[in-house]
Design a protein around this motif. Structure first.
Motif, PDB file in Angstrom:
ATOM      1  N   GLU A  27      12.903 -62.017  89.421  1.00 49.66           N
ATOM      2  CA  GLU A  27      12.137 -60.796  89.672  1.00 49.66           C
ATOM      3  C   GLU A  27      11.464 -60.254  88.424  1.00 49.66           C
ATOM      4  O   GLU A  27      10.719 -59.267  88.487  1.00 49.66           O
ATOM      5  CB  GLU A  27      13.058 -59.708  90.251  1.00 49.66           C
ATOM      6  N   SER A  28      11.695 -60.887  87.254  1.00 45.95           N
ATOM      7  CA  SER A  28      11.141 -60.388  86.003  1.00 45.95           C
ATOM      8  C   SER A  28       9.652 -60.713  85.910  1.00 45.95           C
ATOM      9  O   SER A  28       9.186 -61.770  86.351  1.00 45.95           O
ATOM     10  CB  SER A  28      11.885 -61.000  84.817  1.00 45.95           C
ATOM     11  N   SER A  29       8.915 -59.797  85.318  1.00 49.10           N
ATOM     12  CA  SER A  29       7.488 -60.000  85.048  1.00 49.10           C
ATOM     13  C   SER A  29       7.226 -60.151  83.551  1.00 49.10           C
ATOM     14  O   SER A  29       6.078 -59.967  83.097  1.00 49.10           O
ATOM     15  CB  SER A  29       6.670 -58.827  85.605  1.00 49.10           C
ATOM     16  N   GLU A  30       8.256 -60.482  82.782  1.00 51.94           N
ATOM     17  CA  GLU A  30       8.133 -60.662  81.331  1.00 51.94           C
ATOM     18  C   GLU A  30       7.177 -61.809  81.035  1.00 51.94           C
ATOM     19  O   GLU A  30       7.281 -62.902  81.582  1.00 51.94           O
ATOM     20  CB  GLU A  30       9.506 -60.954  80.730  1.00 51.94           C
ATOM     21  N   ALA A  31       6.222 -61.558  80.149  1.00 49.43           N
ATOM     22  CA  ALA A  31       5.200 -62.555  79.834  1.00 49.43           C
ATOM     23  C   ALA A  31       5.806 -63.720  79.041  1.00 49.43           C
ATOM     24  O   ALA A  31       6.814 -63.580  78.340  1.00 49.43           O
ATOM     25  CB  ALA A  31       4.061 -61.913  79.059  1.00 49.43           C
ATOM     26  N   ILE A  32       5.141 -64.845  79.153  1.00 55.91           N
ATOM     27  CA  ILE A  32       5.545 -66.037  78.403  1.00 55.91           C
ATOM     28  C   ILE A  32       4.906 -65.977  77.026  1.00 55.91           C
ATOM     29  O   ILE A  32       3.676 -65.859  76.910  1.00 55.91           O
ATOM     30  CB  ILE A  32       5.120 -67.318  79.144  1.00 55.91           C
ATOM     31  N   ILE A  33       5.704 -66.054  75.986  1.00 50.91           N
ATOM     32  CA  ILE A  33       5.208 -65.978  74.613  1.00 50.91           C
ATOM     33  C   ILE A  33       5.552 -67.280  73.877  1.00 50.91           C
ATOM     34  O   ILE A  33       6.514 -67.974  74.224  1.00 50.91           O
ATOM     35  CB  ILE A  33       5.816 -64.772  73.866  1.00 50.91           C
ATOM     36  N   THR A  34       4.766 -67.578  72.875  1.00 53.16           N
ATOM     37  CA  THR A  34       4.951 -68.823  72.111  1.00 53.16           C
ATOM     38  C   THR A  34       5.379 -68.547  70.679  1.00 53.16           C
ATOM     39  O   THR A  34       5.091 -69.339  69.765  1.00 53.16           O
ATOM     40  CB  THR A  34       3.650 -69.639  72.110  1.00 53.16           C
ATOM     41  N   THR A  35       6.076 -67.447  70.461  1.00 58.45           N
ATOM     42  CA  THR A  35       6.534 -67.090  69.113  1.00 58.45           C
ATOM     43  C   THR A  35       8.061 -67.164  69.008  1.00 58.45           C
ATOM     44  O   THR A  35       8.647 -66.544  68.131  1.00 58.45           O
ATOM     45  CB  THR A  35       6.064 -65.676  68.744  1.00 58.45           C
ATOM     46  N   MET A  36       8.678 -67.904  69.898  1.00 57.57           N
ATOM     47  CA  MET A  36      10.130 -68.019  69.898  1.00 57.57           C
ATOM     48  C   MET A  36      10.568 -69.254  69.117  1.00 57.57           C
ATOM     49  O   MET A  36       9.804 -70.210  68.955  1.00 57.57           O
ATOM     50  CB  MET A  36      10.658 -68.107  71.340  1.00 57.57           C
ATOM     51  N   PHE A  37      11.815 -69.221  68.654  1.00 58.66           N
ATOM     52  CA  PHE A  37      12.422 -70.370  67.983  1.00 58.66           C
ATOM     53  C   PHE A  37      13.473 -70.984  68.901  1.00 58.66           C
ATOM     54  O   PHE A  37      14.084 -70.295  69.725  1.00 58.66           O
ATOM     55  CB  PHE A  37      13.064 -69.961  66.657  1.00 58.66           C
ATOM     56  N   ASP A  38      13.663 -72.256  68.745  1.00 61.28           N
ATOM     57  CA  ASP A  38      14.669 -72.949  69.545  1.00 61.28           C
ATOM     58  C   ASP A  38      16.059 -72.448  69.158  1.00 61.28           C
ATOM     59  O   ASP A  38      16.426 -72.447  67.982  1.00 61.28           O
ATOM     60  CB  ASP A  38      14.547 -74.453  69.322  1.00 61.28           C
ATOM     61  N   GLY A  39      16.847 -72.048  70.164  1.00 56.83           N
ATOM     62  CA  GLY A  39      18.197 -71.562  69.898  1.00 56.83           C
ATOM     63  C   GLY A  39      19.210 -72.644  69.648  1.00 56.83           C
ATOM     64  O   GLY A  39      20.363 -72.346  69.333  1.00 56.83           O
ATOM     65  N   MET A  40      18.796 -73.900  69.747  1.00 58.57           N
ATOM     66  CA  MET A  40      19.701 -75.047  69.537  1.00 58.57           C
ATOM     67  C   MET A  40      20.928 -74.924  70.455  1.00 58.57           C
ATOM     68  O   MET A  40      22.050 -75.231  70.060  1.00 58.57           O
ATOM     69  CB  MET A  40      20.133 -75.126  68.069  1.00 58.57           C
ATOM     70  N   ASN A  41      20.706 -74.505  71.675  1.00 52.40           N
ATOM     71  CA  ASN A  41      21.794 -74.322  72.632  1.00 52.40           C
ATOM     72  C   ASN A  41      22.016 -75.609  73.423  1.00 52.40           C
ATOM     73  O   ASN A  41      21.174 -76.525  73.420  1.00 52.40           O
ATOM     74  CB  ASN A  41      21.474 -73.162  73.588  1.00 52.40           C
ATOM     75  N   TYR A  42      23.143 -75.659  74.094  1.00 50.18           N
ATOM     76  CA  TYR A  42      23.488 -76.833  74.901  1.00 50.18           C
ATOM     77  C   TYR A  42      22.733 -76.788  76.218  1.00 50.18           C
ATOM     78  O   TYR A  42      22.765 -75.794  76.941  1.00 50.18           O
ATOM     79  CB  TYR A  42      24.991 -76.876  75.168  1.00 50.18           C
ATOM     80  N   LEU A  43      22.060 -77.867  76.559  1.00 47.94           N
ATOM     81  CA  LEU A  43      21.275 -77.960  77.783  1.00 47.94           C
ATOM     82  C   LEU A  43      21.969 -78.855  78.799  1.00 47.94           C
ATOM     83  O   LEU A  43      22.595 -79.863  78.428  1.00 47.94           O
ATOM     84  CB  LEU A  43      19.881 -78.526  77.496  1.00 47.94           C
ATOM     85  N   GLU A  44      21.818 -78.467  80.051  1.00 49.74           N
ATOM     86  CA  GLU A  44      22.260 -79.338  81.127  1.00 49.74           C
ATOM     87  C   GLU A  44      21.250 -80.477  81.287  1.00 49.74           C
ATOM     88  O   GLU A  44      20.173 -80.478  80.670  1.00 49.74           O
ATOM     89  CB  GLU A  44      22.384 -78.544  82.438  1.00 49.74           C
ATOM     90  N   SER A  45      21.588 -81.428  82.118  1.00 51.08           N
ATOM     91  CA  SER A  45      20.677 -82.534  82.365  1.00 51.08           C
ATOM     92  C   SER A  45      19.374 -82.015  82.975  1.00 51.08           C
ATOM     93  O   SER A  45      19.391 -81.260  83.961  1.00 51.08           O
ATOM     94  CB  SER A  45      21.330 -83.546  83.312  1.00 51.08           C
ATOM     95  N   ILE A  46      18.258 -82.368  82.390  1.00 47.49           N
ATOM     96  CA  ILE A  46      16.961 -81.938  82.911  1.00 47.49           C
ATOM     97  C   ILE A  46      16.750 -82.475  84.321  1.00 47.49           C
ATOM     98  O   ILE A  46      16.229 -81.766  85.209  1.00 47.49           O
ATOM     99  CB  ILE A  46      15.828 -82.391  81.981  1.00 47.49           C
ATOM    100  N   GLU A  47      17.161 -83.688  84.556  1.00 49.45           N
ATOM    101  CA  GLU A  47      17.013 -84.275  85.891  1.00 49.45           C
ATOM    102  C   GLU A  47      17.820 -83.483  86.922  1.00 49.45           C
ATOM    103  O   GLU A  47      17.348 -83.230  88.034  1.00 49.45           O
ATOM    104  CB  GLU A  47      17.459 -85.733  85.858  1.00 49.45           C
ATOM    105  N   TRP A  48      19.034 -83.085  86.562  1.00 48.35           N
ATOM    106  CA  TRP A  48      19.867 -82.316  87.478  1.00 48.35           C
ATOM    107  C   TRP A  48      19.259 -80.953  87.761  1.00 48.35           C
ATOM    108  O   TRP A  48      19.239 -80.473  88.898  1.00 48.35           O
ATOM    109  CB  TRP A  48      21.269 -82.149  86.883  1.00 48.35           C
ATOM    110  N   MET A  49      18.708 -80.303  86.734  1.00 54.04           N
ATOM    111  CA  MET A  49      18.078 -79.003  86.936  1.00 54.04           C
ATOM    112  C   MET A  49      16.849 -79.120  87.835  1.00 54.04           C
ATOM    113  O   MET A  49      16.582 -78.228  88.662  1.00 54.04           O
ATOM    114  CB  MET A  49      17.710 -78.389  85.583  1.00 54.04           C
TER     115      MET A  49
END
Length: 408
Positions: free
Chosen positions: A224-246
């Protein structure tokens, strides 16, 4: 012991006259034939005569050689001027008294200057006082401090300091800044297929909001969020699930409220876009299930009109959306419209945006490949600016334009 009998040539069954050189024998025979029948002589006599002549010739050469050697000894020798004598003592060198080498022992008590270090310290202090202090702009320092603190705050795990230094040093090119939809560690409870088969259970289906939380999406980017997409973020180096599974899980929520914005945020994530699992065919398949007008409207709400990096990225993910988006951004446009937009970005010196703009507009119906008038104008506009070679982005843009002009 009995003495050996003397060897008599007459007792030998072999005729020694046959051991004369074949070359001399052949030469003598050739001479006899050329002189005619009156000049024929006995071959044995001719061979003996040639041997006698050769012996005399060698004797003469020996005498000549001995005389030349004696003359060279009696005369002046060039080695004598260097102090070298000819003969058994030729390897000895005669030095004069003033030319002899004298070895002096190193005196450690008087050769080291004890006051050297002190004078160097004073000289360094004096140099520091004469130097003009270099003051950096406060804005640059504040920007660097804010950037490094922002980077540290986004990291979910400890990373090597070399990575932080690399990002901090290369941040001026913004190559480490991008859009990241999934910023937390994944918390999905994956159900094993074998366990589901044994227990005869159906997979539990959660709502879209809970699914995004299991992906690692923060609360500010819920459906439901209308927050805009910005390109000034840094990668949080967080653990990701399988892209295929998502991708498989998202496909079951195409009818959920807020799926259009969630789908856009997901496929534009830098890590998802760079993965091999999120394919263009899968994105096009999901796009075909949605309303194109609503999808376009939501896209323009989330993405700024001059964010050509994301425009290029969504065009790569959904190729059929490329022409639709270009027409909406530049309605009823012509190649002259793209020339003006190119010149505007060029004068703003935002060369990274210029690069993505060129990649976005080329290959479309309004800006086809090949040699066109618009391509020649764009090439000429950046030709002079690339002469110094300091702007790497401009050189890349010019290379791309040259490449696109060669495509037929």
């Amino acid at each position: 012991m009995a003495t050996d009998p003397k060897f008599d040539e007459s007792d030998s069954p072999i005729d020694t006259s046959e051991y004369v050189s074949a070359a001399s024998n052949a030469g003598s025979q050739f001479a006899e034939v050329s002189q005619g029948p009156d000049c024929f002589r006995d071959s044995q006599e001719s061979d003996n005569q040639s041997l006698i002549e050769k012996h005399e010739l060698l004797s003469d050469k020996g005498e000549l050689s001995d005389s030349s050697i004696s003359n060279s000894i009696d005369g002046s020798d060039p080695l004598q001027s260097l102090g070298l004598e000819v003969g058994s003592r030729s390897s000895e060198v005669n030095f004069k008294d003033h030319e002899k080498l004298h070895f002096v022992e190193f005196d450690t008590d008087h050769t080291f200057d004890d006051a050297l270090v002190t004078r160097l310290d004073k000289f360094e202090d004096l140099s520091k006082g004469l130097e003009t202090p270099l003051t950096k702009p406060s804005s640059s320092k504040a920007f660097n401090t804010d950037t490094i603190e922002k980077l540290k705050s986004t990291l979910k795990h400890s990373v090597p300091n070399a990575y932080l230094e690399m990002v901090f040093r290369e941040n001026h090119s913004q190559q480490f800044q991008d859009w990241f939809f999934i910023t937390e560690d994944g918390q999905a409870e994956n159900q094993e297929p074998w366990d589901l088969f044994l227990n005869q259970k159906k997979p539990r289906k959660t709502n879209l909001r809970c699914l995004l939380r299991s992906f690692g999406v923060s609360s500010q980017y819920m459906p439901e969020s209308s927050e805009a997409i910005i390109t000034t973020m840094f990668d949080g180096m967080n653990y990701l699930e399988s892209i295929e599974w998502m991708c498989q899980q998202l496909e079951d929520h195409t009818e959920s409220i807020g799926f259009d914005g969630t789908f856009l945020r997901f496929i534009l994530d830098r890590n998802v876009f760079n993965s091999a699992e999120c394919t263009s065919s899968w994105c096009s398949n999901i796009y075909g299930k949605l309303c194109q007008d609503r999808f376009l409207r939501i896209y323009l709400q989330l993405v700024a009109q001059d964010e050509y990096l994301l425009h290029l990225r969504v065009s790569r993910q959904i190729p059929e959306f490329h022409e639709v988006l270009l027409e909406r951004l530049f309605p009823r446009s012509s190649q002259q419209t793209f020339i003006h937009a190119f010149d505007k970005i060029l004068r703003s010196k935002d060369y990274s945006k210029l690069l993505y703009f060129v990649l976005f507009i080329y290959g479309t119906k309004k800006m086809p490949f090949g040699i066109t008038e618009a391509s020649v104008i764009l090439k000429d506009q950046i030709h002079d600016l690339c002469e110094d070679g300091n702007q790497l982005e401009l050189i890349i843009v010019r290379s791309y334009i040259n490449f696109f002009m060669k495509i037929v």
